[in-house]
Design a protein around this motif. Structure first.
Motif, PDB file in Angstrom:
ATOM      1  N   CYS A  12      32.526   2.226 -16.185  1.00 37.52           N
ATOM      2  CA  CYS A  12      33.127   2.230 -17.680  1.00 37.52           C
ATOM      3  C   CYS A  12      34.064   1.029 -17.753  1.00 37.52           C
ATOM      4  CB  CYS A  12      33.894   3.541 -18.269  1.00 37.52           C
ATOM      5  SG  CYS A  12      32.836   4.924 -18.398  1.00 37.52           S
ATOM      6  N   THR A  13      34.985   0.846 -16.750  1.00 32.69           N
ATOM      7  CA  THR A  13      35.793  -0.257 -16.683  1.00 32.69           C
ATOM      8  C   THR A  13      35.068  -1.685 -16.705  1.00 32.69           C
ATOM      9  OG1 THR A  13      37.514   0.975 -15.573  1.00 32.69           O
ATOM     10  CG2 THR A  13      37.702  -1.246 -15.425  1.00 32.69           C
ATOM     11  N   ALA A  14      34.070  -1.645 -15.903  1.00 30.96           N
ATOM     12  CA  ALA A  14      33.275  -2.925 -15.696  1.00 30.96           C
ATOM     13  C   ALA A  14      32.217  -3.258 -16.979  1.00 30.96           C
ATOM     14  CB  ALA A  14      32.336  -2.647 -14.608  1.00 30.96           C
ATOM     15  N   LEU A  15      32.029  -2.197 -17.776  1.00 24.75           N
ATOM     16  CA  LEU A  15      31.390  -2.471 -19.044  1.00 24.75           C
ATOM     17  C   LEU A  15      32.303  -2.820 -20.055  1.00 24.75           C
ATOM     18  CD1 LEU A  15      29.298   0.936 -19.091  1.00 24.75           C
ATOM     19  CD2 LEU A  15      28.513  -1.361 -19.145  1.00 24.75           C
ATOM     20  N   VAL A  16      33.514  -2.397 -19.888  1.00 26.88           N
ATOM     21  CA  VAL A  16      34.575  -2.814 -21.107  1.00 26.88           C
ATOM     22  C   VAL A  16      34.769  -4.119 -20.805  1.00 26.88           C
ATOM     23  CG1 VAL A  16      36.983  -2.670 -21.994  1.00 26.88           C
ATOM     24  CG2 VAL A  16      35.400  -0.563 -21.538  1.00 26.88           C
ATOM     25  N   LYS A  17      35.077  -4.564 -19.547  1.00 28.45           N
ATOM     26  CA  LYS A  17      35.289  -6.093 -19.204  1.00 28.45           C
ATOM     27  C   LYS A  17      34.001  -6.781 -19.591  1.00 28.45           C
ATOM     28  CE  LYS A  17      38.607  -5.244 -15.086  1.00 28.45           C
ATOM     29  NZ  LYS A  17      38.668  -5.425 -13.954  1.00 28.45           N
ATOM     30  N   SER A  18      32.894  -6.665 -19.484  1.00 31.41           N
ATOM     31  CA  SER A  18      31.963  -7.323 -19.854  1.00 31.41           C
ATOM     32  C   SER A  18      31.804  -7.495 -21.447  1.00 31.41           C
ATOM     33  CB  SER A  18      30.599  -6.648 -19.343  1.00 31.41           C
ATOM     34  OG  SER A  18      30.060  -5.718 -19.816  1.00 31.41           O
ATOM     35  N   GLY A  19      32.313  -6.704 -22.202  1.00 33.84           N
ATOM     36  CA  GLY A  19      32.496  -6.593 -23.580  1.00 33.84           C
ATOM     37  C   GLY A  19      32.111  -5.615 -24.660  1.00 33.84           C
ATOM     38  N   VAL A  20      31.658  -4.544 -23.535  1.00 34.16           N
ATOM     39  CA  VAL A  20      31.563  -3.226 -24.277  1.00 34.16           C
ATOM     40  C   VAL A  20      32.430  -2.716 -25.005  1.00 34.16           C
ATOM     41  CG1 VAL A  20      30.937  -0.888 -23.627  1.00 34.16           C
ATOM     42  CG2 VAL A  20      29.611  -2.886 -22.890  1.00 34.16           C
ATOM     43  N   ARG A  21      32.349  -2.134 -26.325  1.00 35.19           N
ATOM     44  CA  ARG A  21      33.531  -1.695 -27.162  1.00 35.19           C
ATOM     45  C   ARG A  21      33.401  -0.096 -27.339  1.00 35.19           C
ATOM     46  NH1 ARG A  21      34.251  -6.354 -31.623  1.00 35.19           N
ATOM     47  NH2 ARG A  21      36.536  -5.708 -31.397  1.00 35.19           N
ATOM     48  N   GLU A  22      32.147   0.410 -26.892  1.00 33.49           N
ATOM     49  CA  GLU A  22      31.896   1.817 -27.325  1.00 33.49           C
ATOM     50  C   GLU A  22      31.046   2.396 -26.237  1.00 33.49           C
ATOM     51  OE1 GLU A  22      30.767   3.444 -31.231  1.00 33.49           O
ATOM     52  OE2 GLU A  22      28.876   4.108 -30.039  1.00 33.49           O
ATOM     53  N   ILE A  23      31.533   3.292 -25.506  1.00 30.96           N
ATOM     54  CA  ILE A  23      30.948   4.056 -24.431  1.00 30.96           C
ATOM     55  C   ILE A  23      30.632   5.711 -24.681  1.00 30.96           C
ATOM     56  CG2 ILE A  23      31.055   4.899 -22.225  1.00 30.96           C
ATOM     57  CD1 ILE A  23      32.739   2.290 -21.508  1.00 30.96           C
ATOM     58  N   THR A  24      29.332   5.920 -24.754  1.00 32.19           N
ATOM     59  CA  THR A  24      28.912   7.567 -24.673  1.00 32.19           C
ATOM     60  C   THR A  24      28.810   7.950 -23.245  1.00 32.19           C
ATOM     61  OG1 THR A  24      28.041   7.011 -26.859  1.00 32.19           O
ATOM     62  CG2 THR A  24      27.338   8.872 -25.727  1.00 32.19           C
ATOM     63  N   LEU A  25      29.459   8.872 -22.936  1.00 28.44           N
ATOM     64  CA  LEU A  25      29.447   9.632 -21.903  1.00 28.44           C
ATOM     65  C   LEU A  25      28.199  10.672 -22.015  1.00 28.44           C
ATOM     66  CD1 LEU A  25      32.837  10.254 -21.040  1.00 28.44           C
ATOM     67  CD2 LEU A  25      31.757   8.444 -19.844  1.00 28.44           C
ATOM     68  N   LEU A  26      27.085  10.633 -20.812  1.00 35.71           N
ATOM     69  CA  LEU A  26      25.935  11.600 -21.072  1.00 35.71           C
ATOM     70  C   LEU A  26      25.706  12.575 -19.961  1.00 35.71           C
ATOM     71  CD1 LEU A  26      23.182   8.794 -21.730  1.00 35.71           C
ATOM     72  CD2 LEU A  26      24.206  10.316 -23.453  1.00 35.71           C
ATOM     73  N   GLY A  27      25.329  13.750 -20.436  1.00 35.04           N
ATOM     74  CA  GLY A  27      25.100  14.792 -19.555  1.00 35.04           C
ATOM     75  C   GLY A  27      24.152  15.646 -20.314  1.00 35.04           C
ATOM     76  N   GLN A  28      23.629  16.770 -19.420  1.00 33.49           N
ATOM     77  CA  GLN A  28      22.797  17.947 -20.040  1.00 33.49           C
ATOM     78  C   GLN A  28      23.847  18.688 -20.866  1.00 33.49           C
ATOM     79  OE1 GLN A  28      21.080  16.544 -17.378  1.00 33.49           O
ATOM     80  NE2 GLN A  28      19.367  16.172 -18.853  1.00 33.49           N
ATOM     81  N   ASN A  29      24.939  18.957 -20.174  1.00 33.78           N
ATOM     82  CA  ASN A  29      26.169  19.753 -20.676  1.00 33.78           C
ATOM     83  C   ASN A  29      27.328  19.227 -20.004  1.00 33.78           C
ATOM     84  OD1 ASN A  29      27.992  21.748 -21.546  1.00 33.78           O
ATOM     85  ND2 ASN A  29      27.302  23.341 -19.821  1.00 33.78           N
ATOM     86  N   VAL A  30      27.981  18.131 -20.913  1.00 31.55           N
ATOM     87  CA  VAL A  30      29.116  17.267 -20.201  1.00 31.55           C
ATOM     88  C   VAL A  30      30.211  18.265 -20.259  1.00 31.55           C
ATOM     89  CG1 VAL A  30      28.243  15.061 -21.221  1.00 31.55           C
ATOM     90  CG2 VAL A  30      29.541  16.684 -22.700  1.00 31.55           C
ATOM     91  N   ASN A  31      30.328  19.568 -21.019  1.00 33.02           N
ATOM     92  CA  ASN A  31      31.502  20.370 -20.748  1.00 33.02           C
ATOM     93  C   ASN A  31      31.642  20.780 -19.445  1.00 33.02           C
ATOM     94  OD1 ASN A  31      32.125  19.820 -23.289  1.00 33.02           O
ATOM     95  ND2 ASN A  31      30.906  21.324 -24.279  1.00 33.02           N
ATOM     96  N   SER A  32      30.809  21.105 -18.654  1.00 34.80           N
ATOM     97  CA  SER A  32      30.668  21.705 -17.487  1.00 34.80           C
ATOM     98  C   SER A  32      30.866  20.856 -16.483  1.00 34.80           C
ATOM     99  CB  SER A  32      29.412  22.586 -17.328  1.00 34.80           C
ATOM    100  OG  SER A  32      28.242  21.770 -17.168  1.00 34.80           O
ATOM    101  N   PHE A  33      31.246  19.528 -16.752  1.00 32.58           N
ATOM    102  CA  PHE A  33      31.335  18.677 -15.793  1.00 32.58           C
ATOM    103  C   PHE A  33      32.399  18.751 -14.772  1.00 32.58           C
ATOM    104  CE2 PHE A  33      33.877  14.958 -14.003  1.00 32.58           C
ATOM    105  CZ  PHE A  33      33.108  14.098 -13.552  1.00 32.58           C
ATOM    106  N   GLY A  34      32.259  18.990 -13.519  1.00 32.23           N
ATOM    107  CA  GLY A  34      33.033  19.155 -12.329  1.00 32.23           C
ATOM    108  C   GLY A  34      33.057  20.596 -11.964  1.00 32.23           C
ATOM    109  N   ILE A  35      32.487  21.580 -12.761  1.00 26.86           N
ATOM    110  CA  ILE A  35      32.283  23.045 -12.377  1.00 26.86           C
ATOM    111  C   ILE A  35      31.870  22.966 -10.916  1.00 26.86           C
ATOM    112  CG2 ILE A  35      31.570  25.079 -13.166  1.00 26.86           C
ATOM    113  CD1 ILE A  35      32.148  24.528 -15.994  1.00 26.86           C
ATOM    114  N   ASP A  36      30.714  22.325 -10.583  1.00 23.12           N
ATOM    115  CA  ASP A  36      29.850  22.424  -9.608  1.00 23.12           C
ATOM    116  C   ASP A  36      30.579  21.972  -8.406  1.00 23.12           C
ATOM    117  OD1 ASP A  36      28.509  19.414  -9.461  1.00 23.12           O
ATOM    118  OD2 ASP A  36      29.162  20.138 -11.417  1.00 23.12           O
ATOM    119  N   LYS A  37      31.725  21.229  -8.395  1.00 26.45           N
ATOM    120  CA  LYS A  37      32.430  20.752  -7.460  1.00 26.45           C
ATOM    121  C   LYS A  37      31.720  19.639  -6.363  1.00 26.45           C
ATOM    122  CE  LYS A  37      36.021  23.079  -8.717  1.00 26.45           C
ATOM    123  NZ  LYS A  37      37.249  22.281  -9.184  1.00 26.45           N
ATOM    124  N   LYS A  38      30.512  19.203  -6.970  1.00 22.37           N
ATOM    125  CA  LYS A  38      29.807  18.248  -5.889  1.00 22.37           C
ATOM    126  C   LYS A  38      30.262  16.915  -6.017  1.00 22.37           C
ATOM    127  CE  LYS A  38      25.650  21.221  -6.188  1.00 22.37           C
ATOM    128  NZ  LYS A  38      24.373  21.560  -6.637  1.00 22.37           N
TER     129      LYS A  38
END
Length: 458
Positions: A192-218
């Motif tokens: 995300c940091t590299a994208l913003v430095k390259s001129g990106v102004r909007e980032i969308t975080l993607l996942g099948q179920n982003v709310n459960s990010f990190g629950i799997d501890k992997k």
């Protein structure tokens, strides 16, 4: 080598295809139209039956274009994971099949197949951890980041996880994309940091179920809310969005973020699937109507201008008229600004295949038509309420409809609505993609808005 990519399905597939285009172009390949290509990549979707059937139709067409020994087709995505080696047997011109975890390896093997005309491969093994993509968007070296085809200036999508552990009764995703694997939070933030430095102004975080990010501890020690705050703090990031959310995992901290993070867009896609507790239980959604409406209430209290959209399945096995009326009622209560609604269709291997009674096709079709007609009215009423408002638009591309005396551009407001703006005196050489402009909304259409600029783009 000249190649063409054809994409079906969700935004994650679109993102995968965009990454493949960039990766292959960084290797010296050239993305061209279908008629010019000699290598074809078909990125598939099997969430519903119709996209899957389209894949077979497309392969029949591409087979007629593969006339030289070096011509071939690669099939990726969910149908590739599902059918696997069957594609090689049925279509002799298909020489590479790769599932969701095989995307990272696909560029290397595409090059090998282009050099060895007899070789065939299937990359369908699920990996234990999130497969990072070398030389992808995280690499700040602009030479490895050609614009690609289908990219939107100023915007980028970043995968934060792969797979799903929910096993909803109707859904094939856990079988085609595997169990949940969260990505390393450090890799996400670096990208995300590299994208913003390259001129990106909007980032969308993607996942099948982003709310459960990190629950799997992997892959991370952060929760999704903590990740949101970390990404939001990147200097220069104007907007952040995320999709898709499962209501059962939407934490209070994420709801709170909509009121605290100035660059978190006031938009949330929150699939309800049904307004009936009976259907939600059969679907295995692990929330009920009261819980869902409580989440909506909390979101609207925290962020009064939030735009809510949803997914709805009509005609799920056993759905009664009363069940359907409860779905219509929840639409009225929430007033989704738009919805993706579909008739239920059996997918191989899922629990709902064996559920009865099946809803007759004509009954399901009538229910769907009624629901979609009501959604049209709610959407139109919601857009009409915005006439006279001022908002900041991120410009994307020239509008499909043009008028004399200038050029019209389309973009999106923070709520994700499409807005068309006319720039008087401009022409096709006007490069506004990725710029922001303040506009005043002057007119509403069925699915979009028209605005006039207030000041110059920046």
């Amino acid at each position: 080598m000249k190649f063409n990519v054809i994409t079906f399905g969700c935004q994650m597939n679109v993102h995968d295809s965009d990454w493949l285009i960039r990766a292959m172009e960084s290797r010296g390949w050239k993305a061209v139209s279908e008629s010019e290509a000699n290598i074809f990549i078909v990125n598939t979707c099997s969430v519903r039956d119709k996209p899957e059937q389209k894949v077979y139709s497309v392969l029949g067409r591409l087979g007629r274009l593969c006339t030289s020994p070096g011509d071939f087709v690669a099939v990726g995505g969910c149908v590739a994971q599902q059918i696997g080696e069957g594609f090689l047997k049925k279509f002799p011109f298909v020489r590479l099949v790769f599932g969701s975890d095989g995307v990272a390896q696909a560029p290397q093997f595409l090059e090998e197949l282009a050099a060895d005309h007899k070789k065939k491969l299937v990359l369908n093994d699920f990996l234990a951890k999130y497969p990072e993509r070398e030389g992808g968007l995280a690499n700040p070296n602009e030479e490895l980041l050609p614009p690609g085809i289908g990219t939107i200036p100023g915007q980028a999508f970043v995968n934060i996880m792969q797979g799903c552990d929910n096993f909803c009764a109707y859904c094939i995703v856990p079988y085609t994309r595997g169990r949940q694997k969260s990505r390393l939070s450090s890799a996400i933030i670096e990208e995300c940091t590299a994208l913003v430095k390259s001129g990106v102004r909007e980032i969308t975080l993607l996942g099948q179920n982003v709310n459960s990010f990190g629950i799997d501890k992997k892959g991370t020690d952060l929760s999704f809310a903590e990740l949101l705050y970390k990404v939001s703090a990147i200097d220069g990031l104007e907007r952040i969005r995320f999709t898709t959310s499962h209501p059962k995992d939407l934490a209070p901290e994420v709801i709170k973020a909509f009121g605290e993070l100035p660059n978190l867009c006031p938009q949330l896609h929150l699939p309800v699937q049904s307004g009936s507790d009976n259907m939600l239980k059969k679907m295995g959604r692990k929330y009920d109507r009261e819980r869902y409406l409580g989440i909506v209430e909390g979101l609207k209290e925290t962020c009064p201008n939030i735009v809510l959209t949803t997914d709805i399945i009509v005609g799920f096995p056993g759905e009664t008229d009363e069940d359907f009326e409860q779905t219509m009622d929840i639409m009225e209560r929430v007033r989704y600004e738009s919805s993706f609604s579909f008739k239920y269709s059996d997918r191989p291997g899922v629990a709902a295949v064996k559920m009865t009674p099946k809803v007759p096709e004509d009954v399901a079709q009538k229910r769907l038509a009624r629901l979609q007609e009501r959604q049209k009215h709610i959407t139109r009423e919601s857009l009409e309420e915005l006439v006279g408002d001022e908002m900041i638009i991120l410009l994307e591309r020239p509008s499909k409809r043009q008028a004399e005396g200038g050029i019209a551009w389309r973009g999106k407001d923070p709520g994700g609505r499409v807005v068309n703006i006319f720039f008087e005196g401009g022409d096709e050489s006007l490069q506004l993609g990725g710029k922001l402009v303040k506009v005043k909304i002057t007119e509403s259409k069925n699915h979009s808005l028209i605005g006039e600029k207030v000041g110059n783009p920046w």
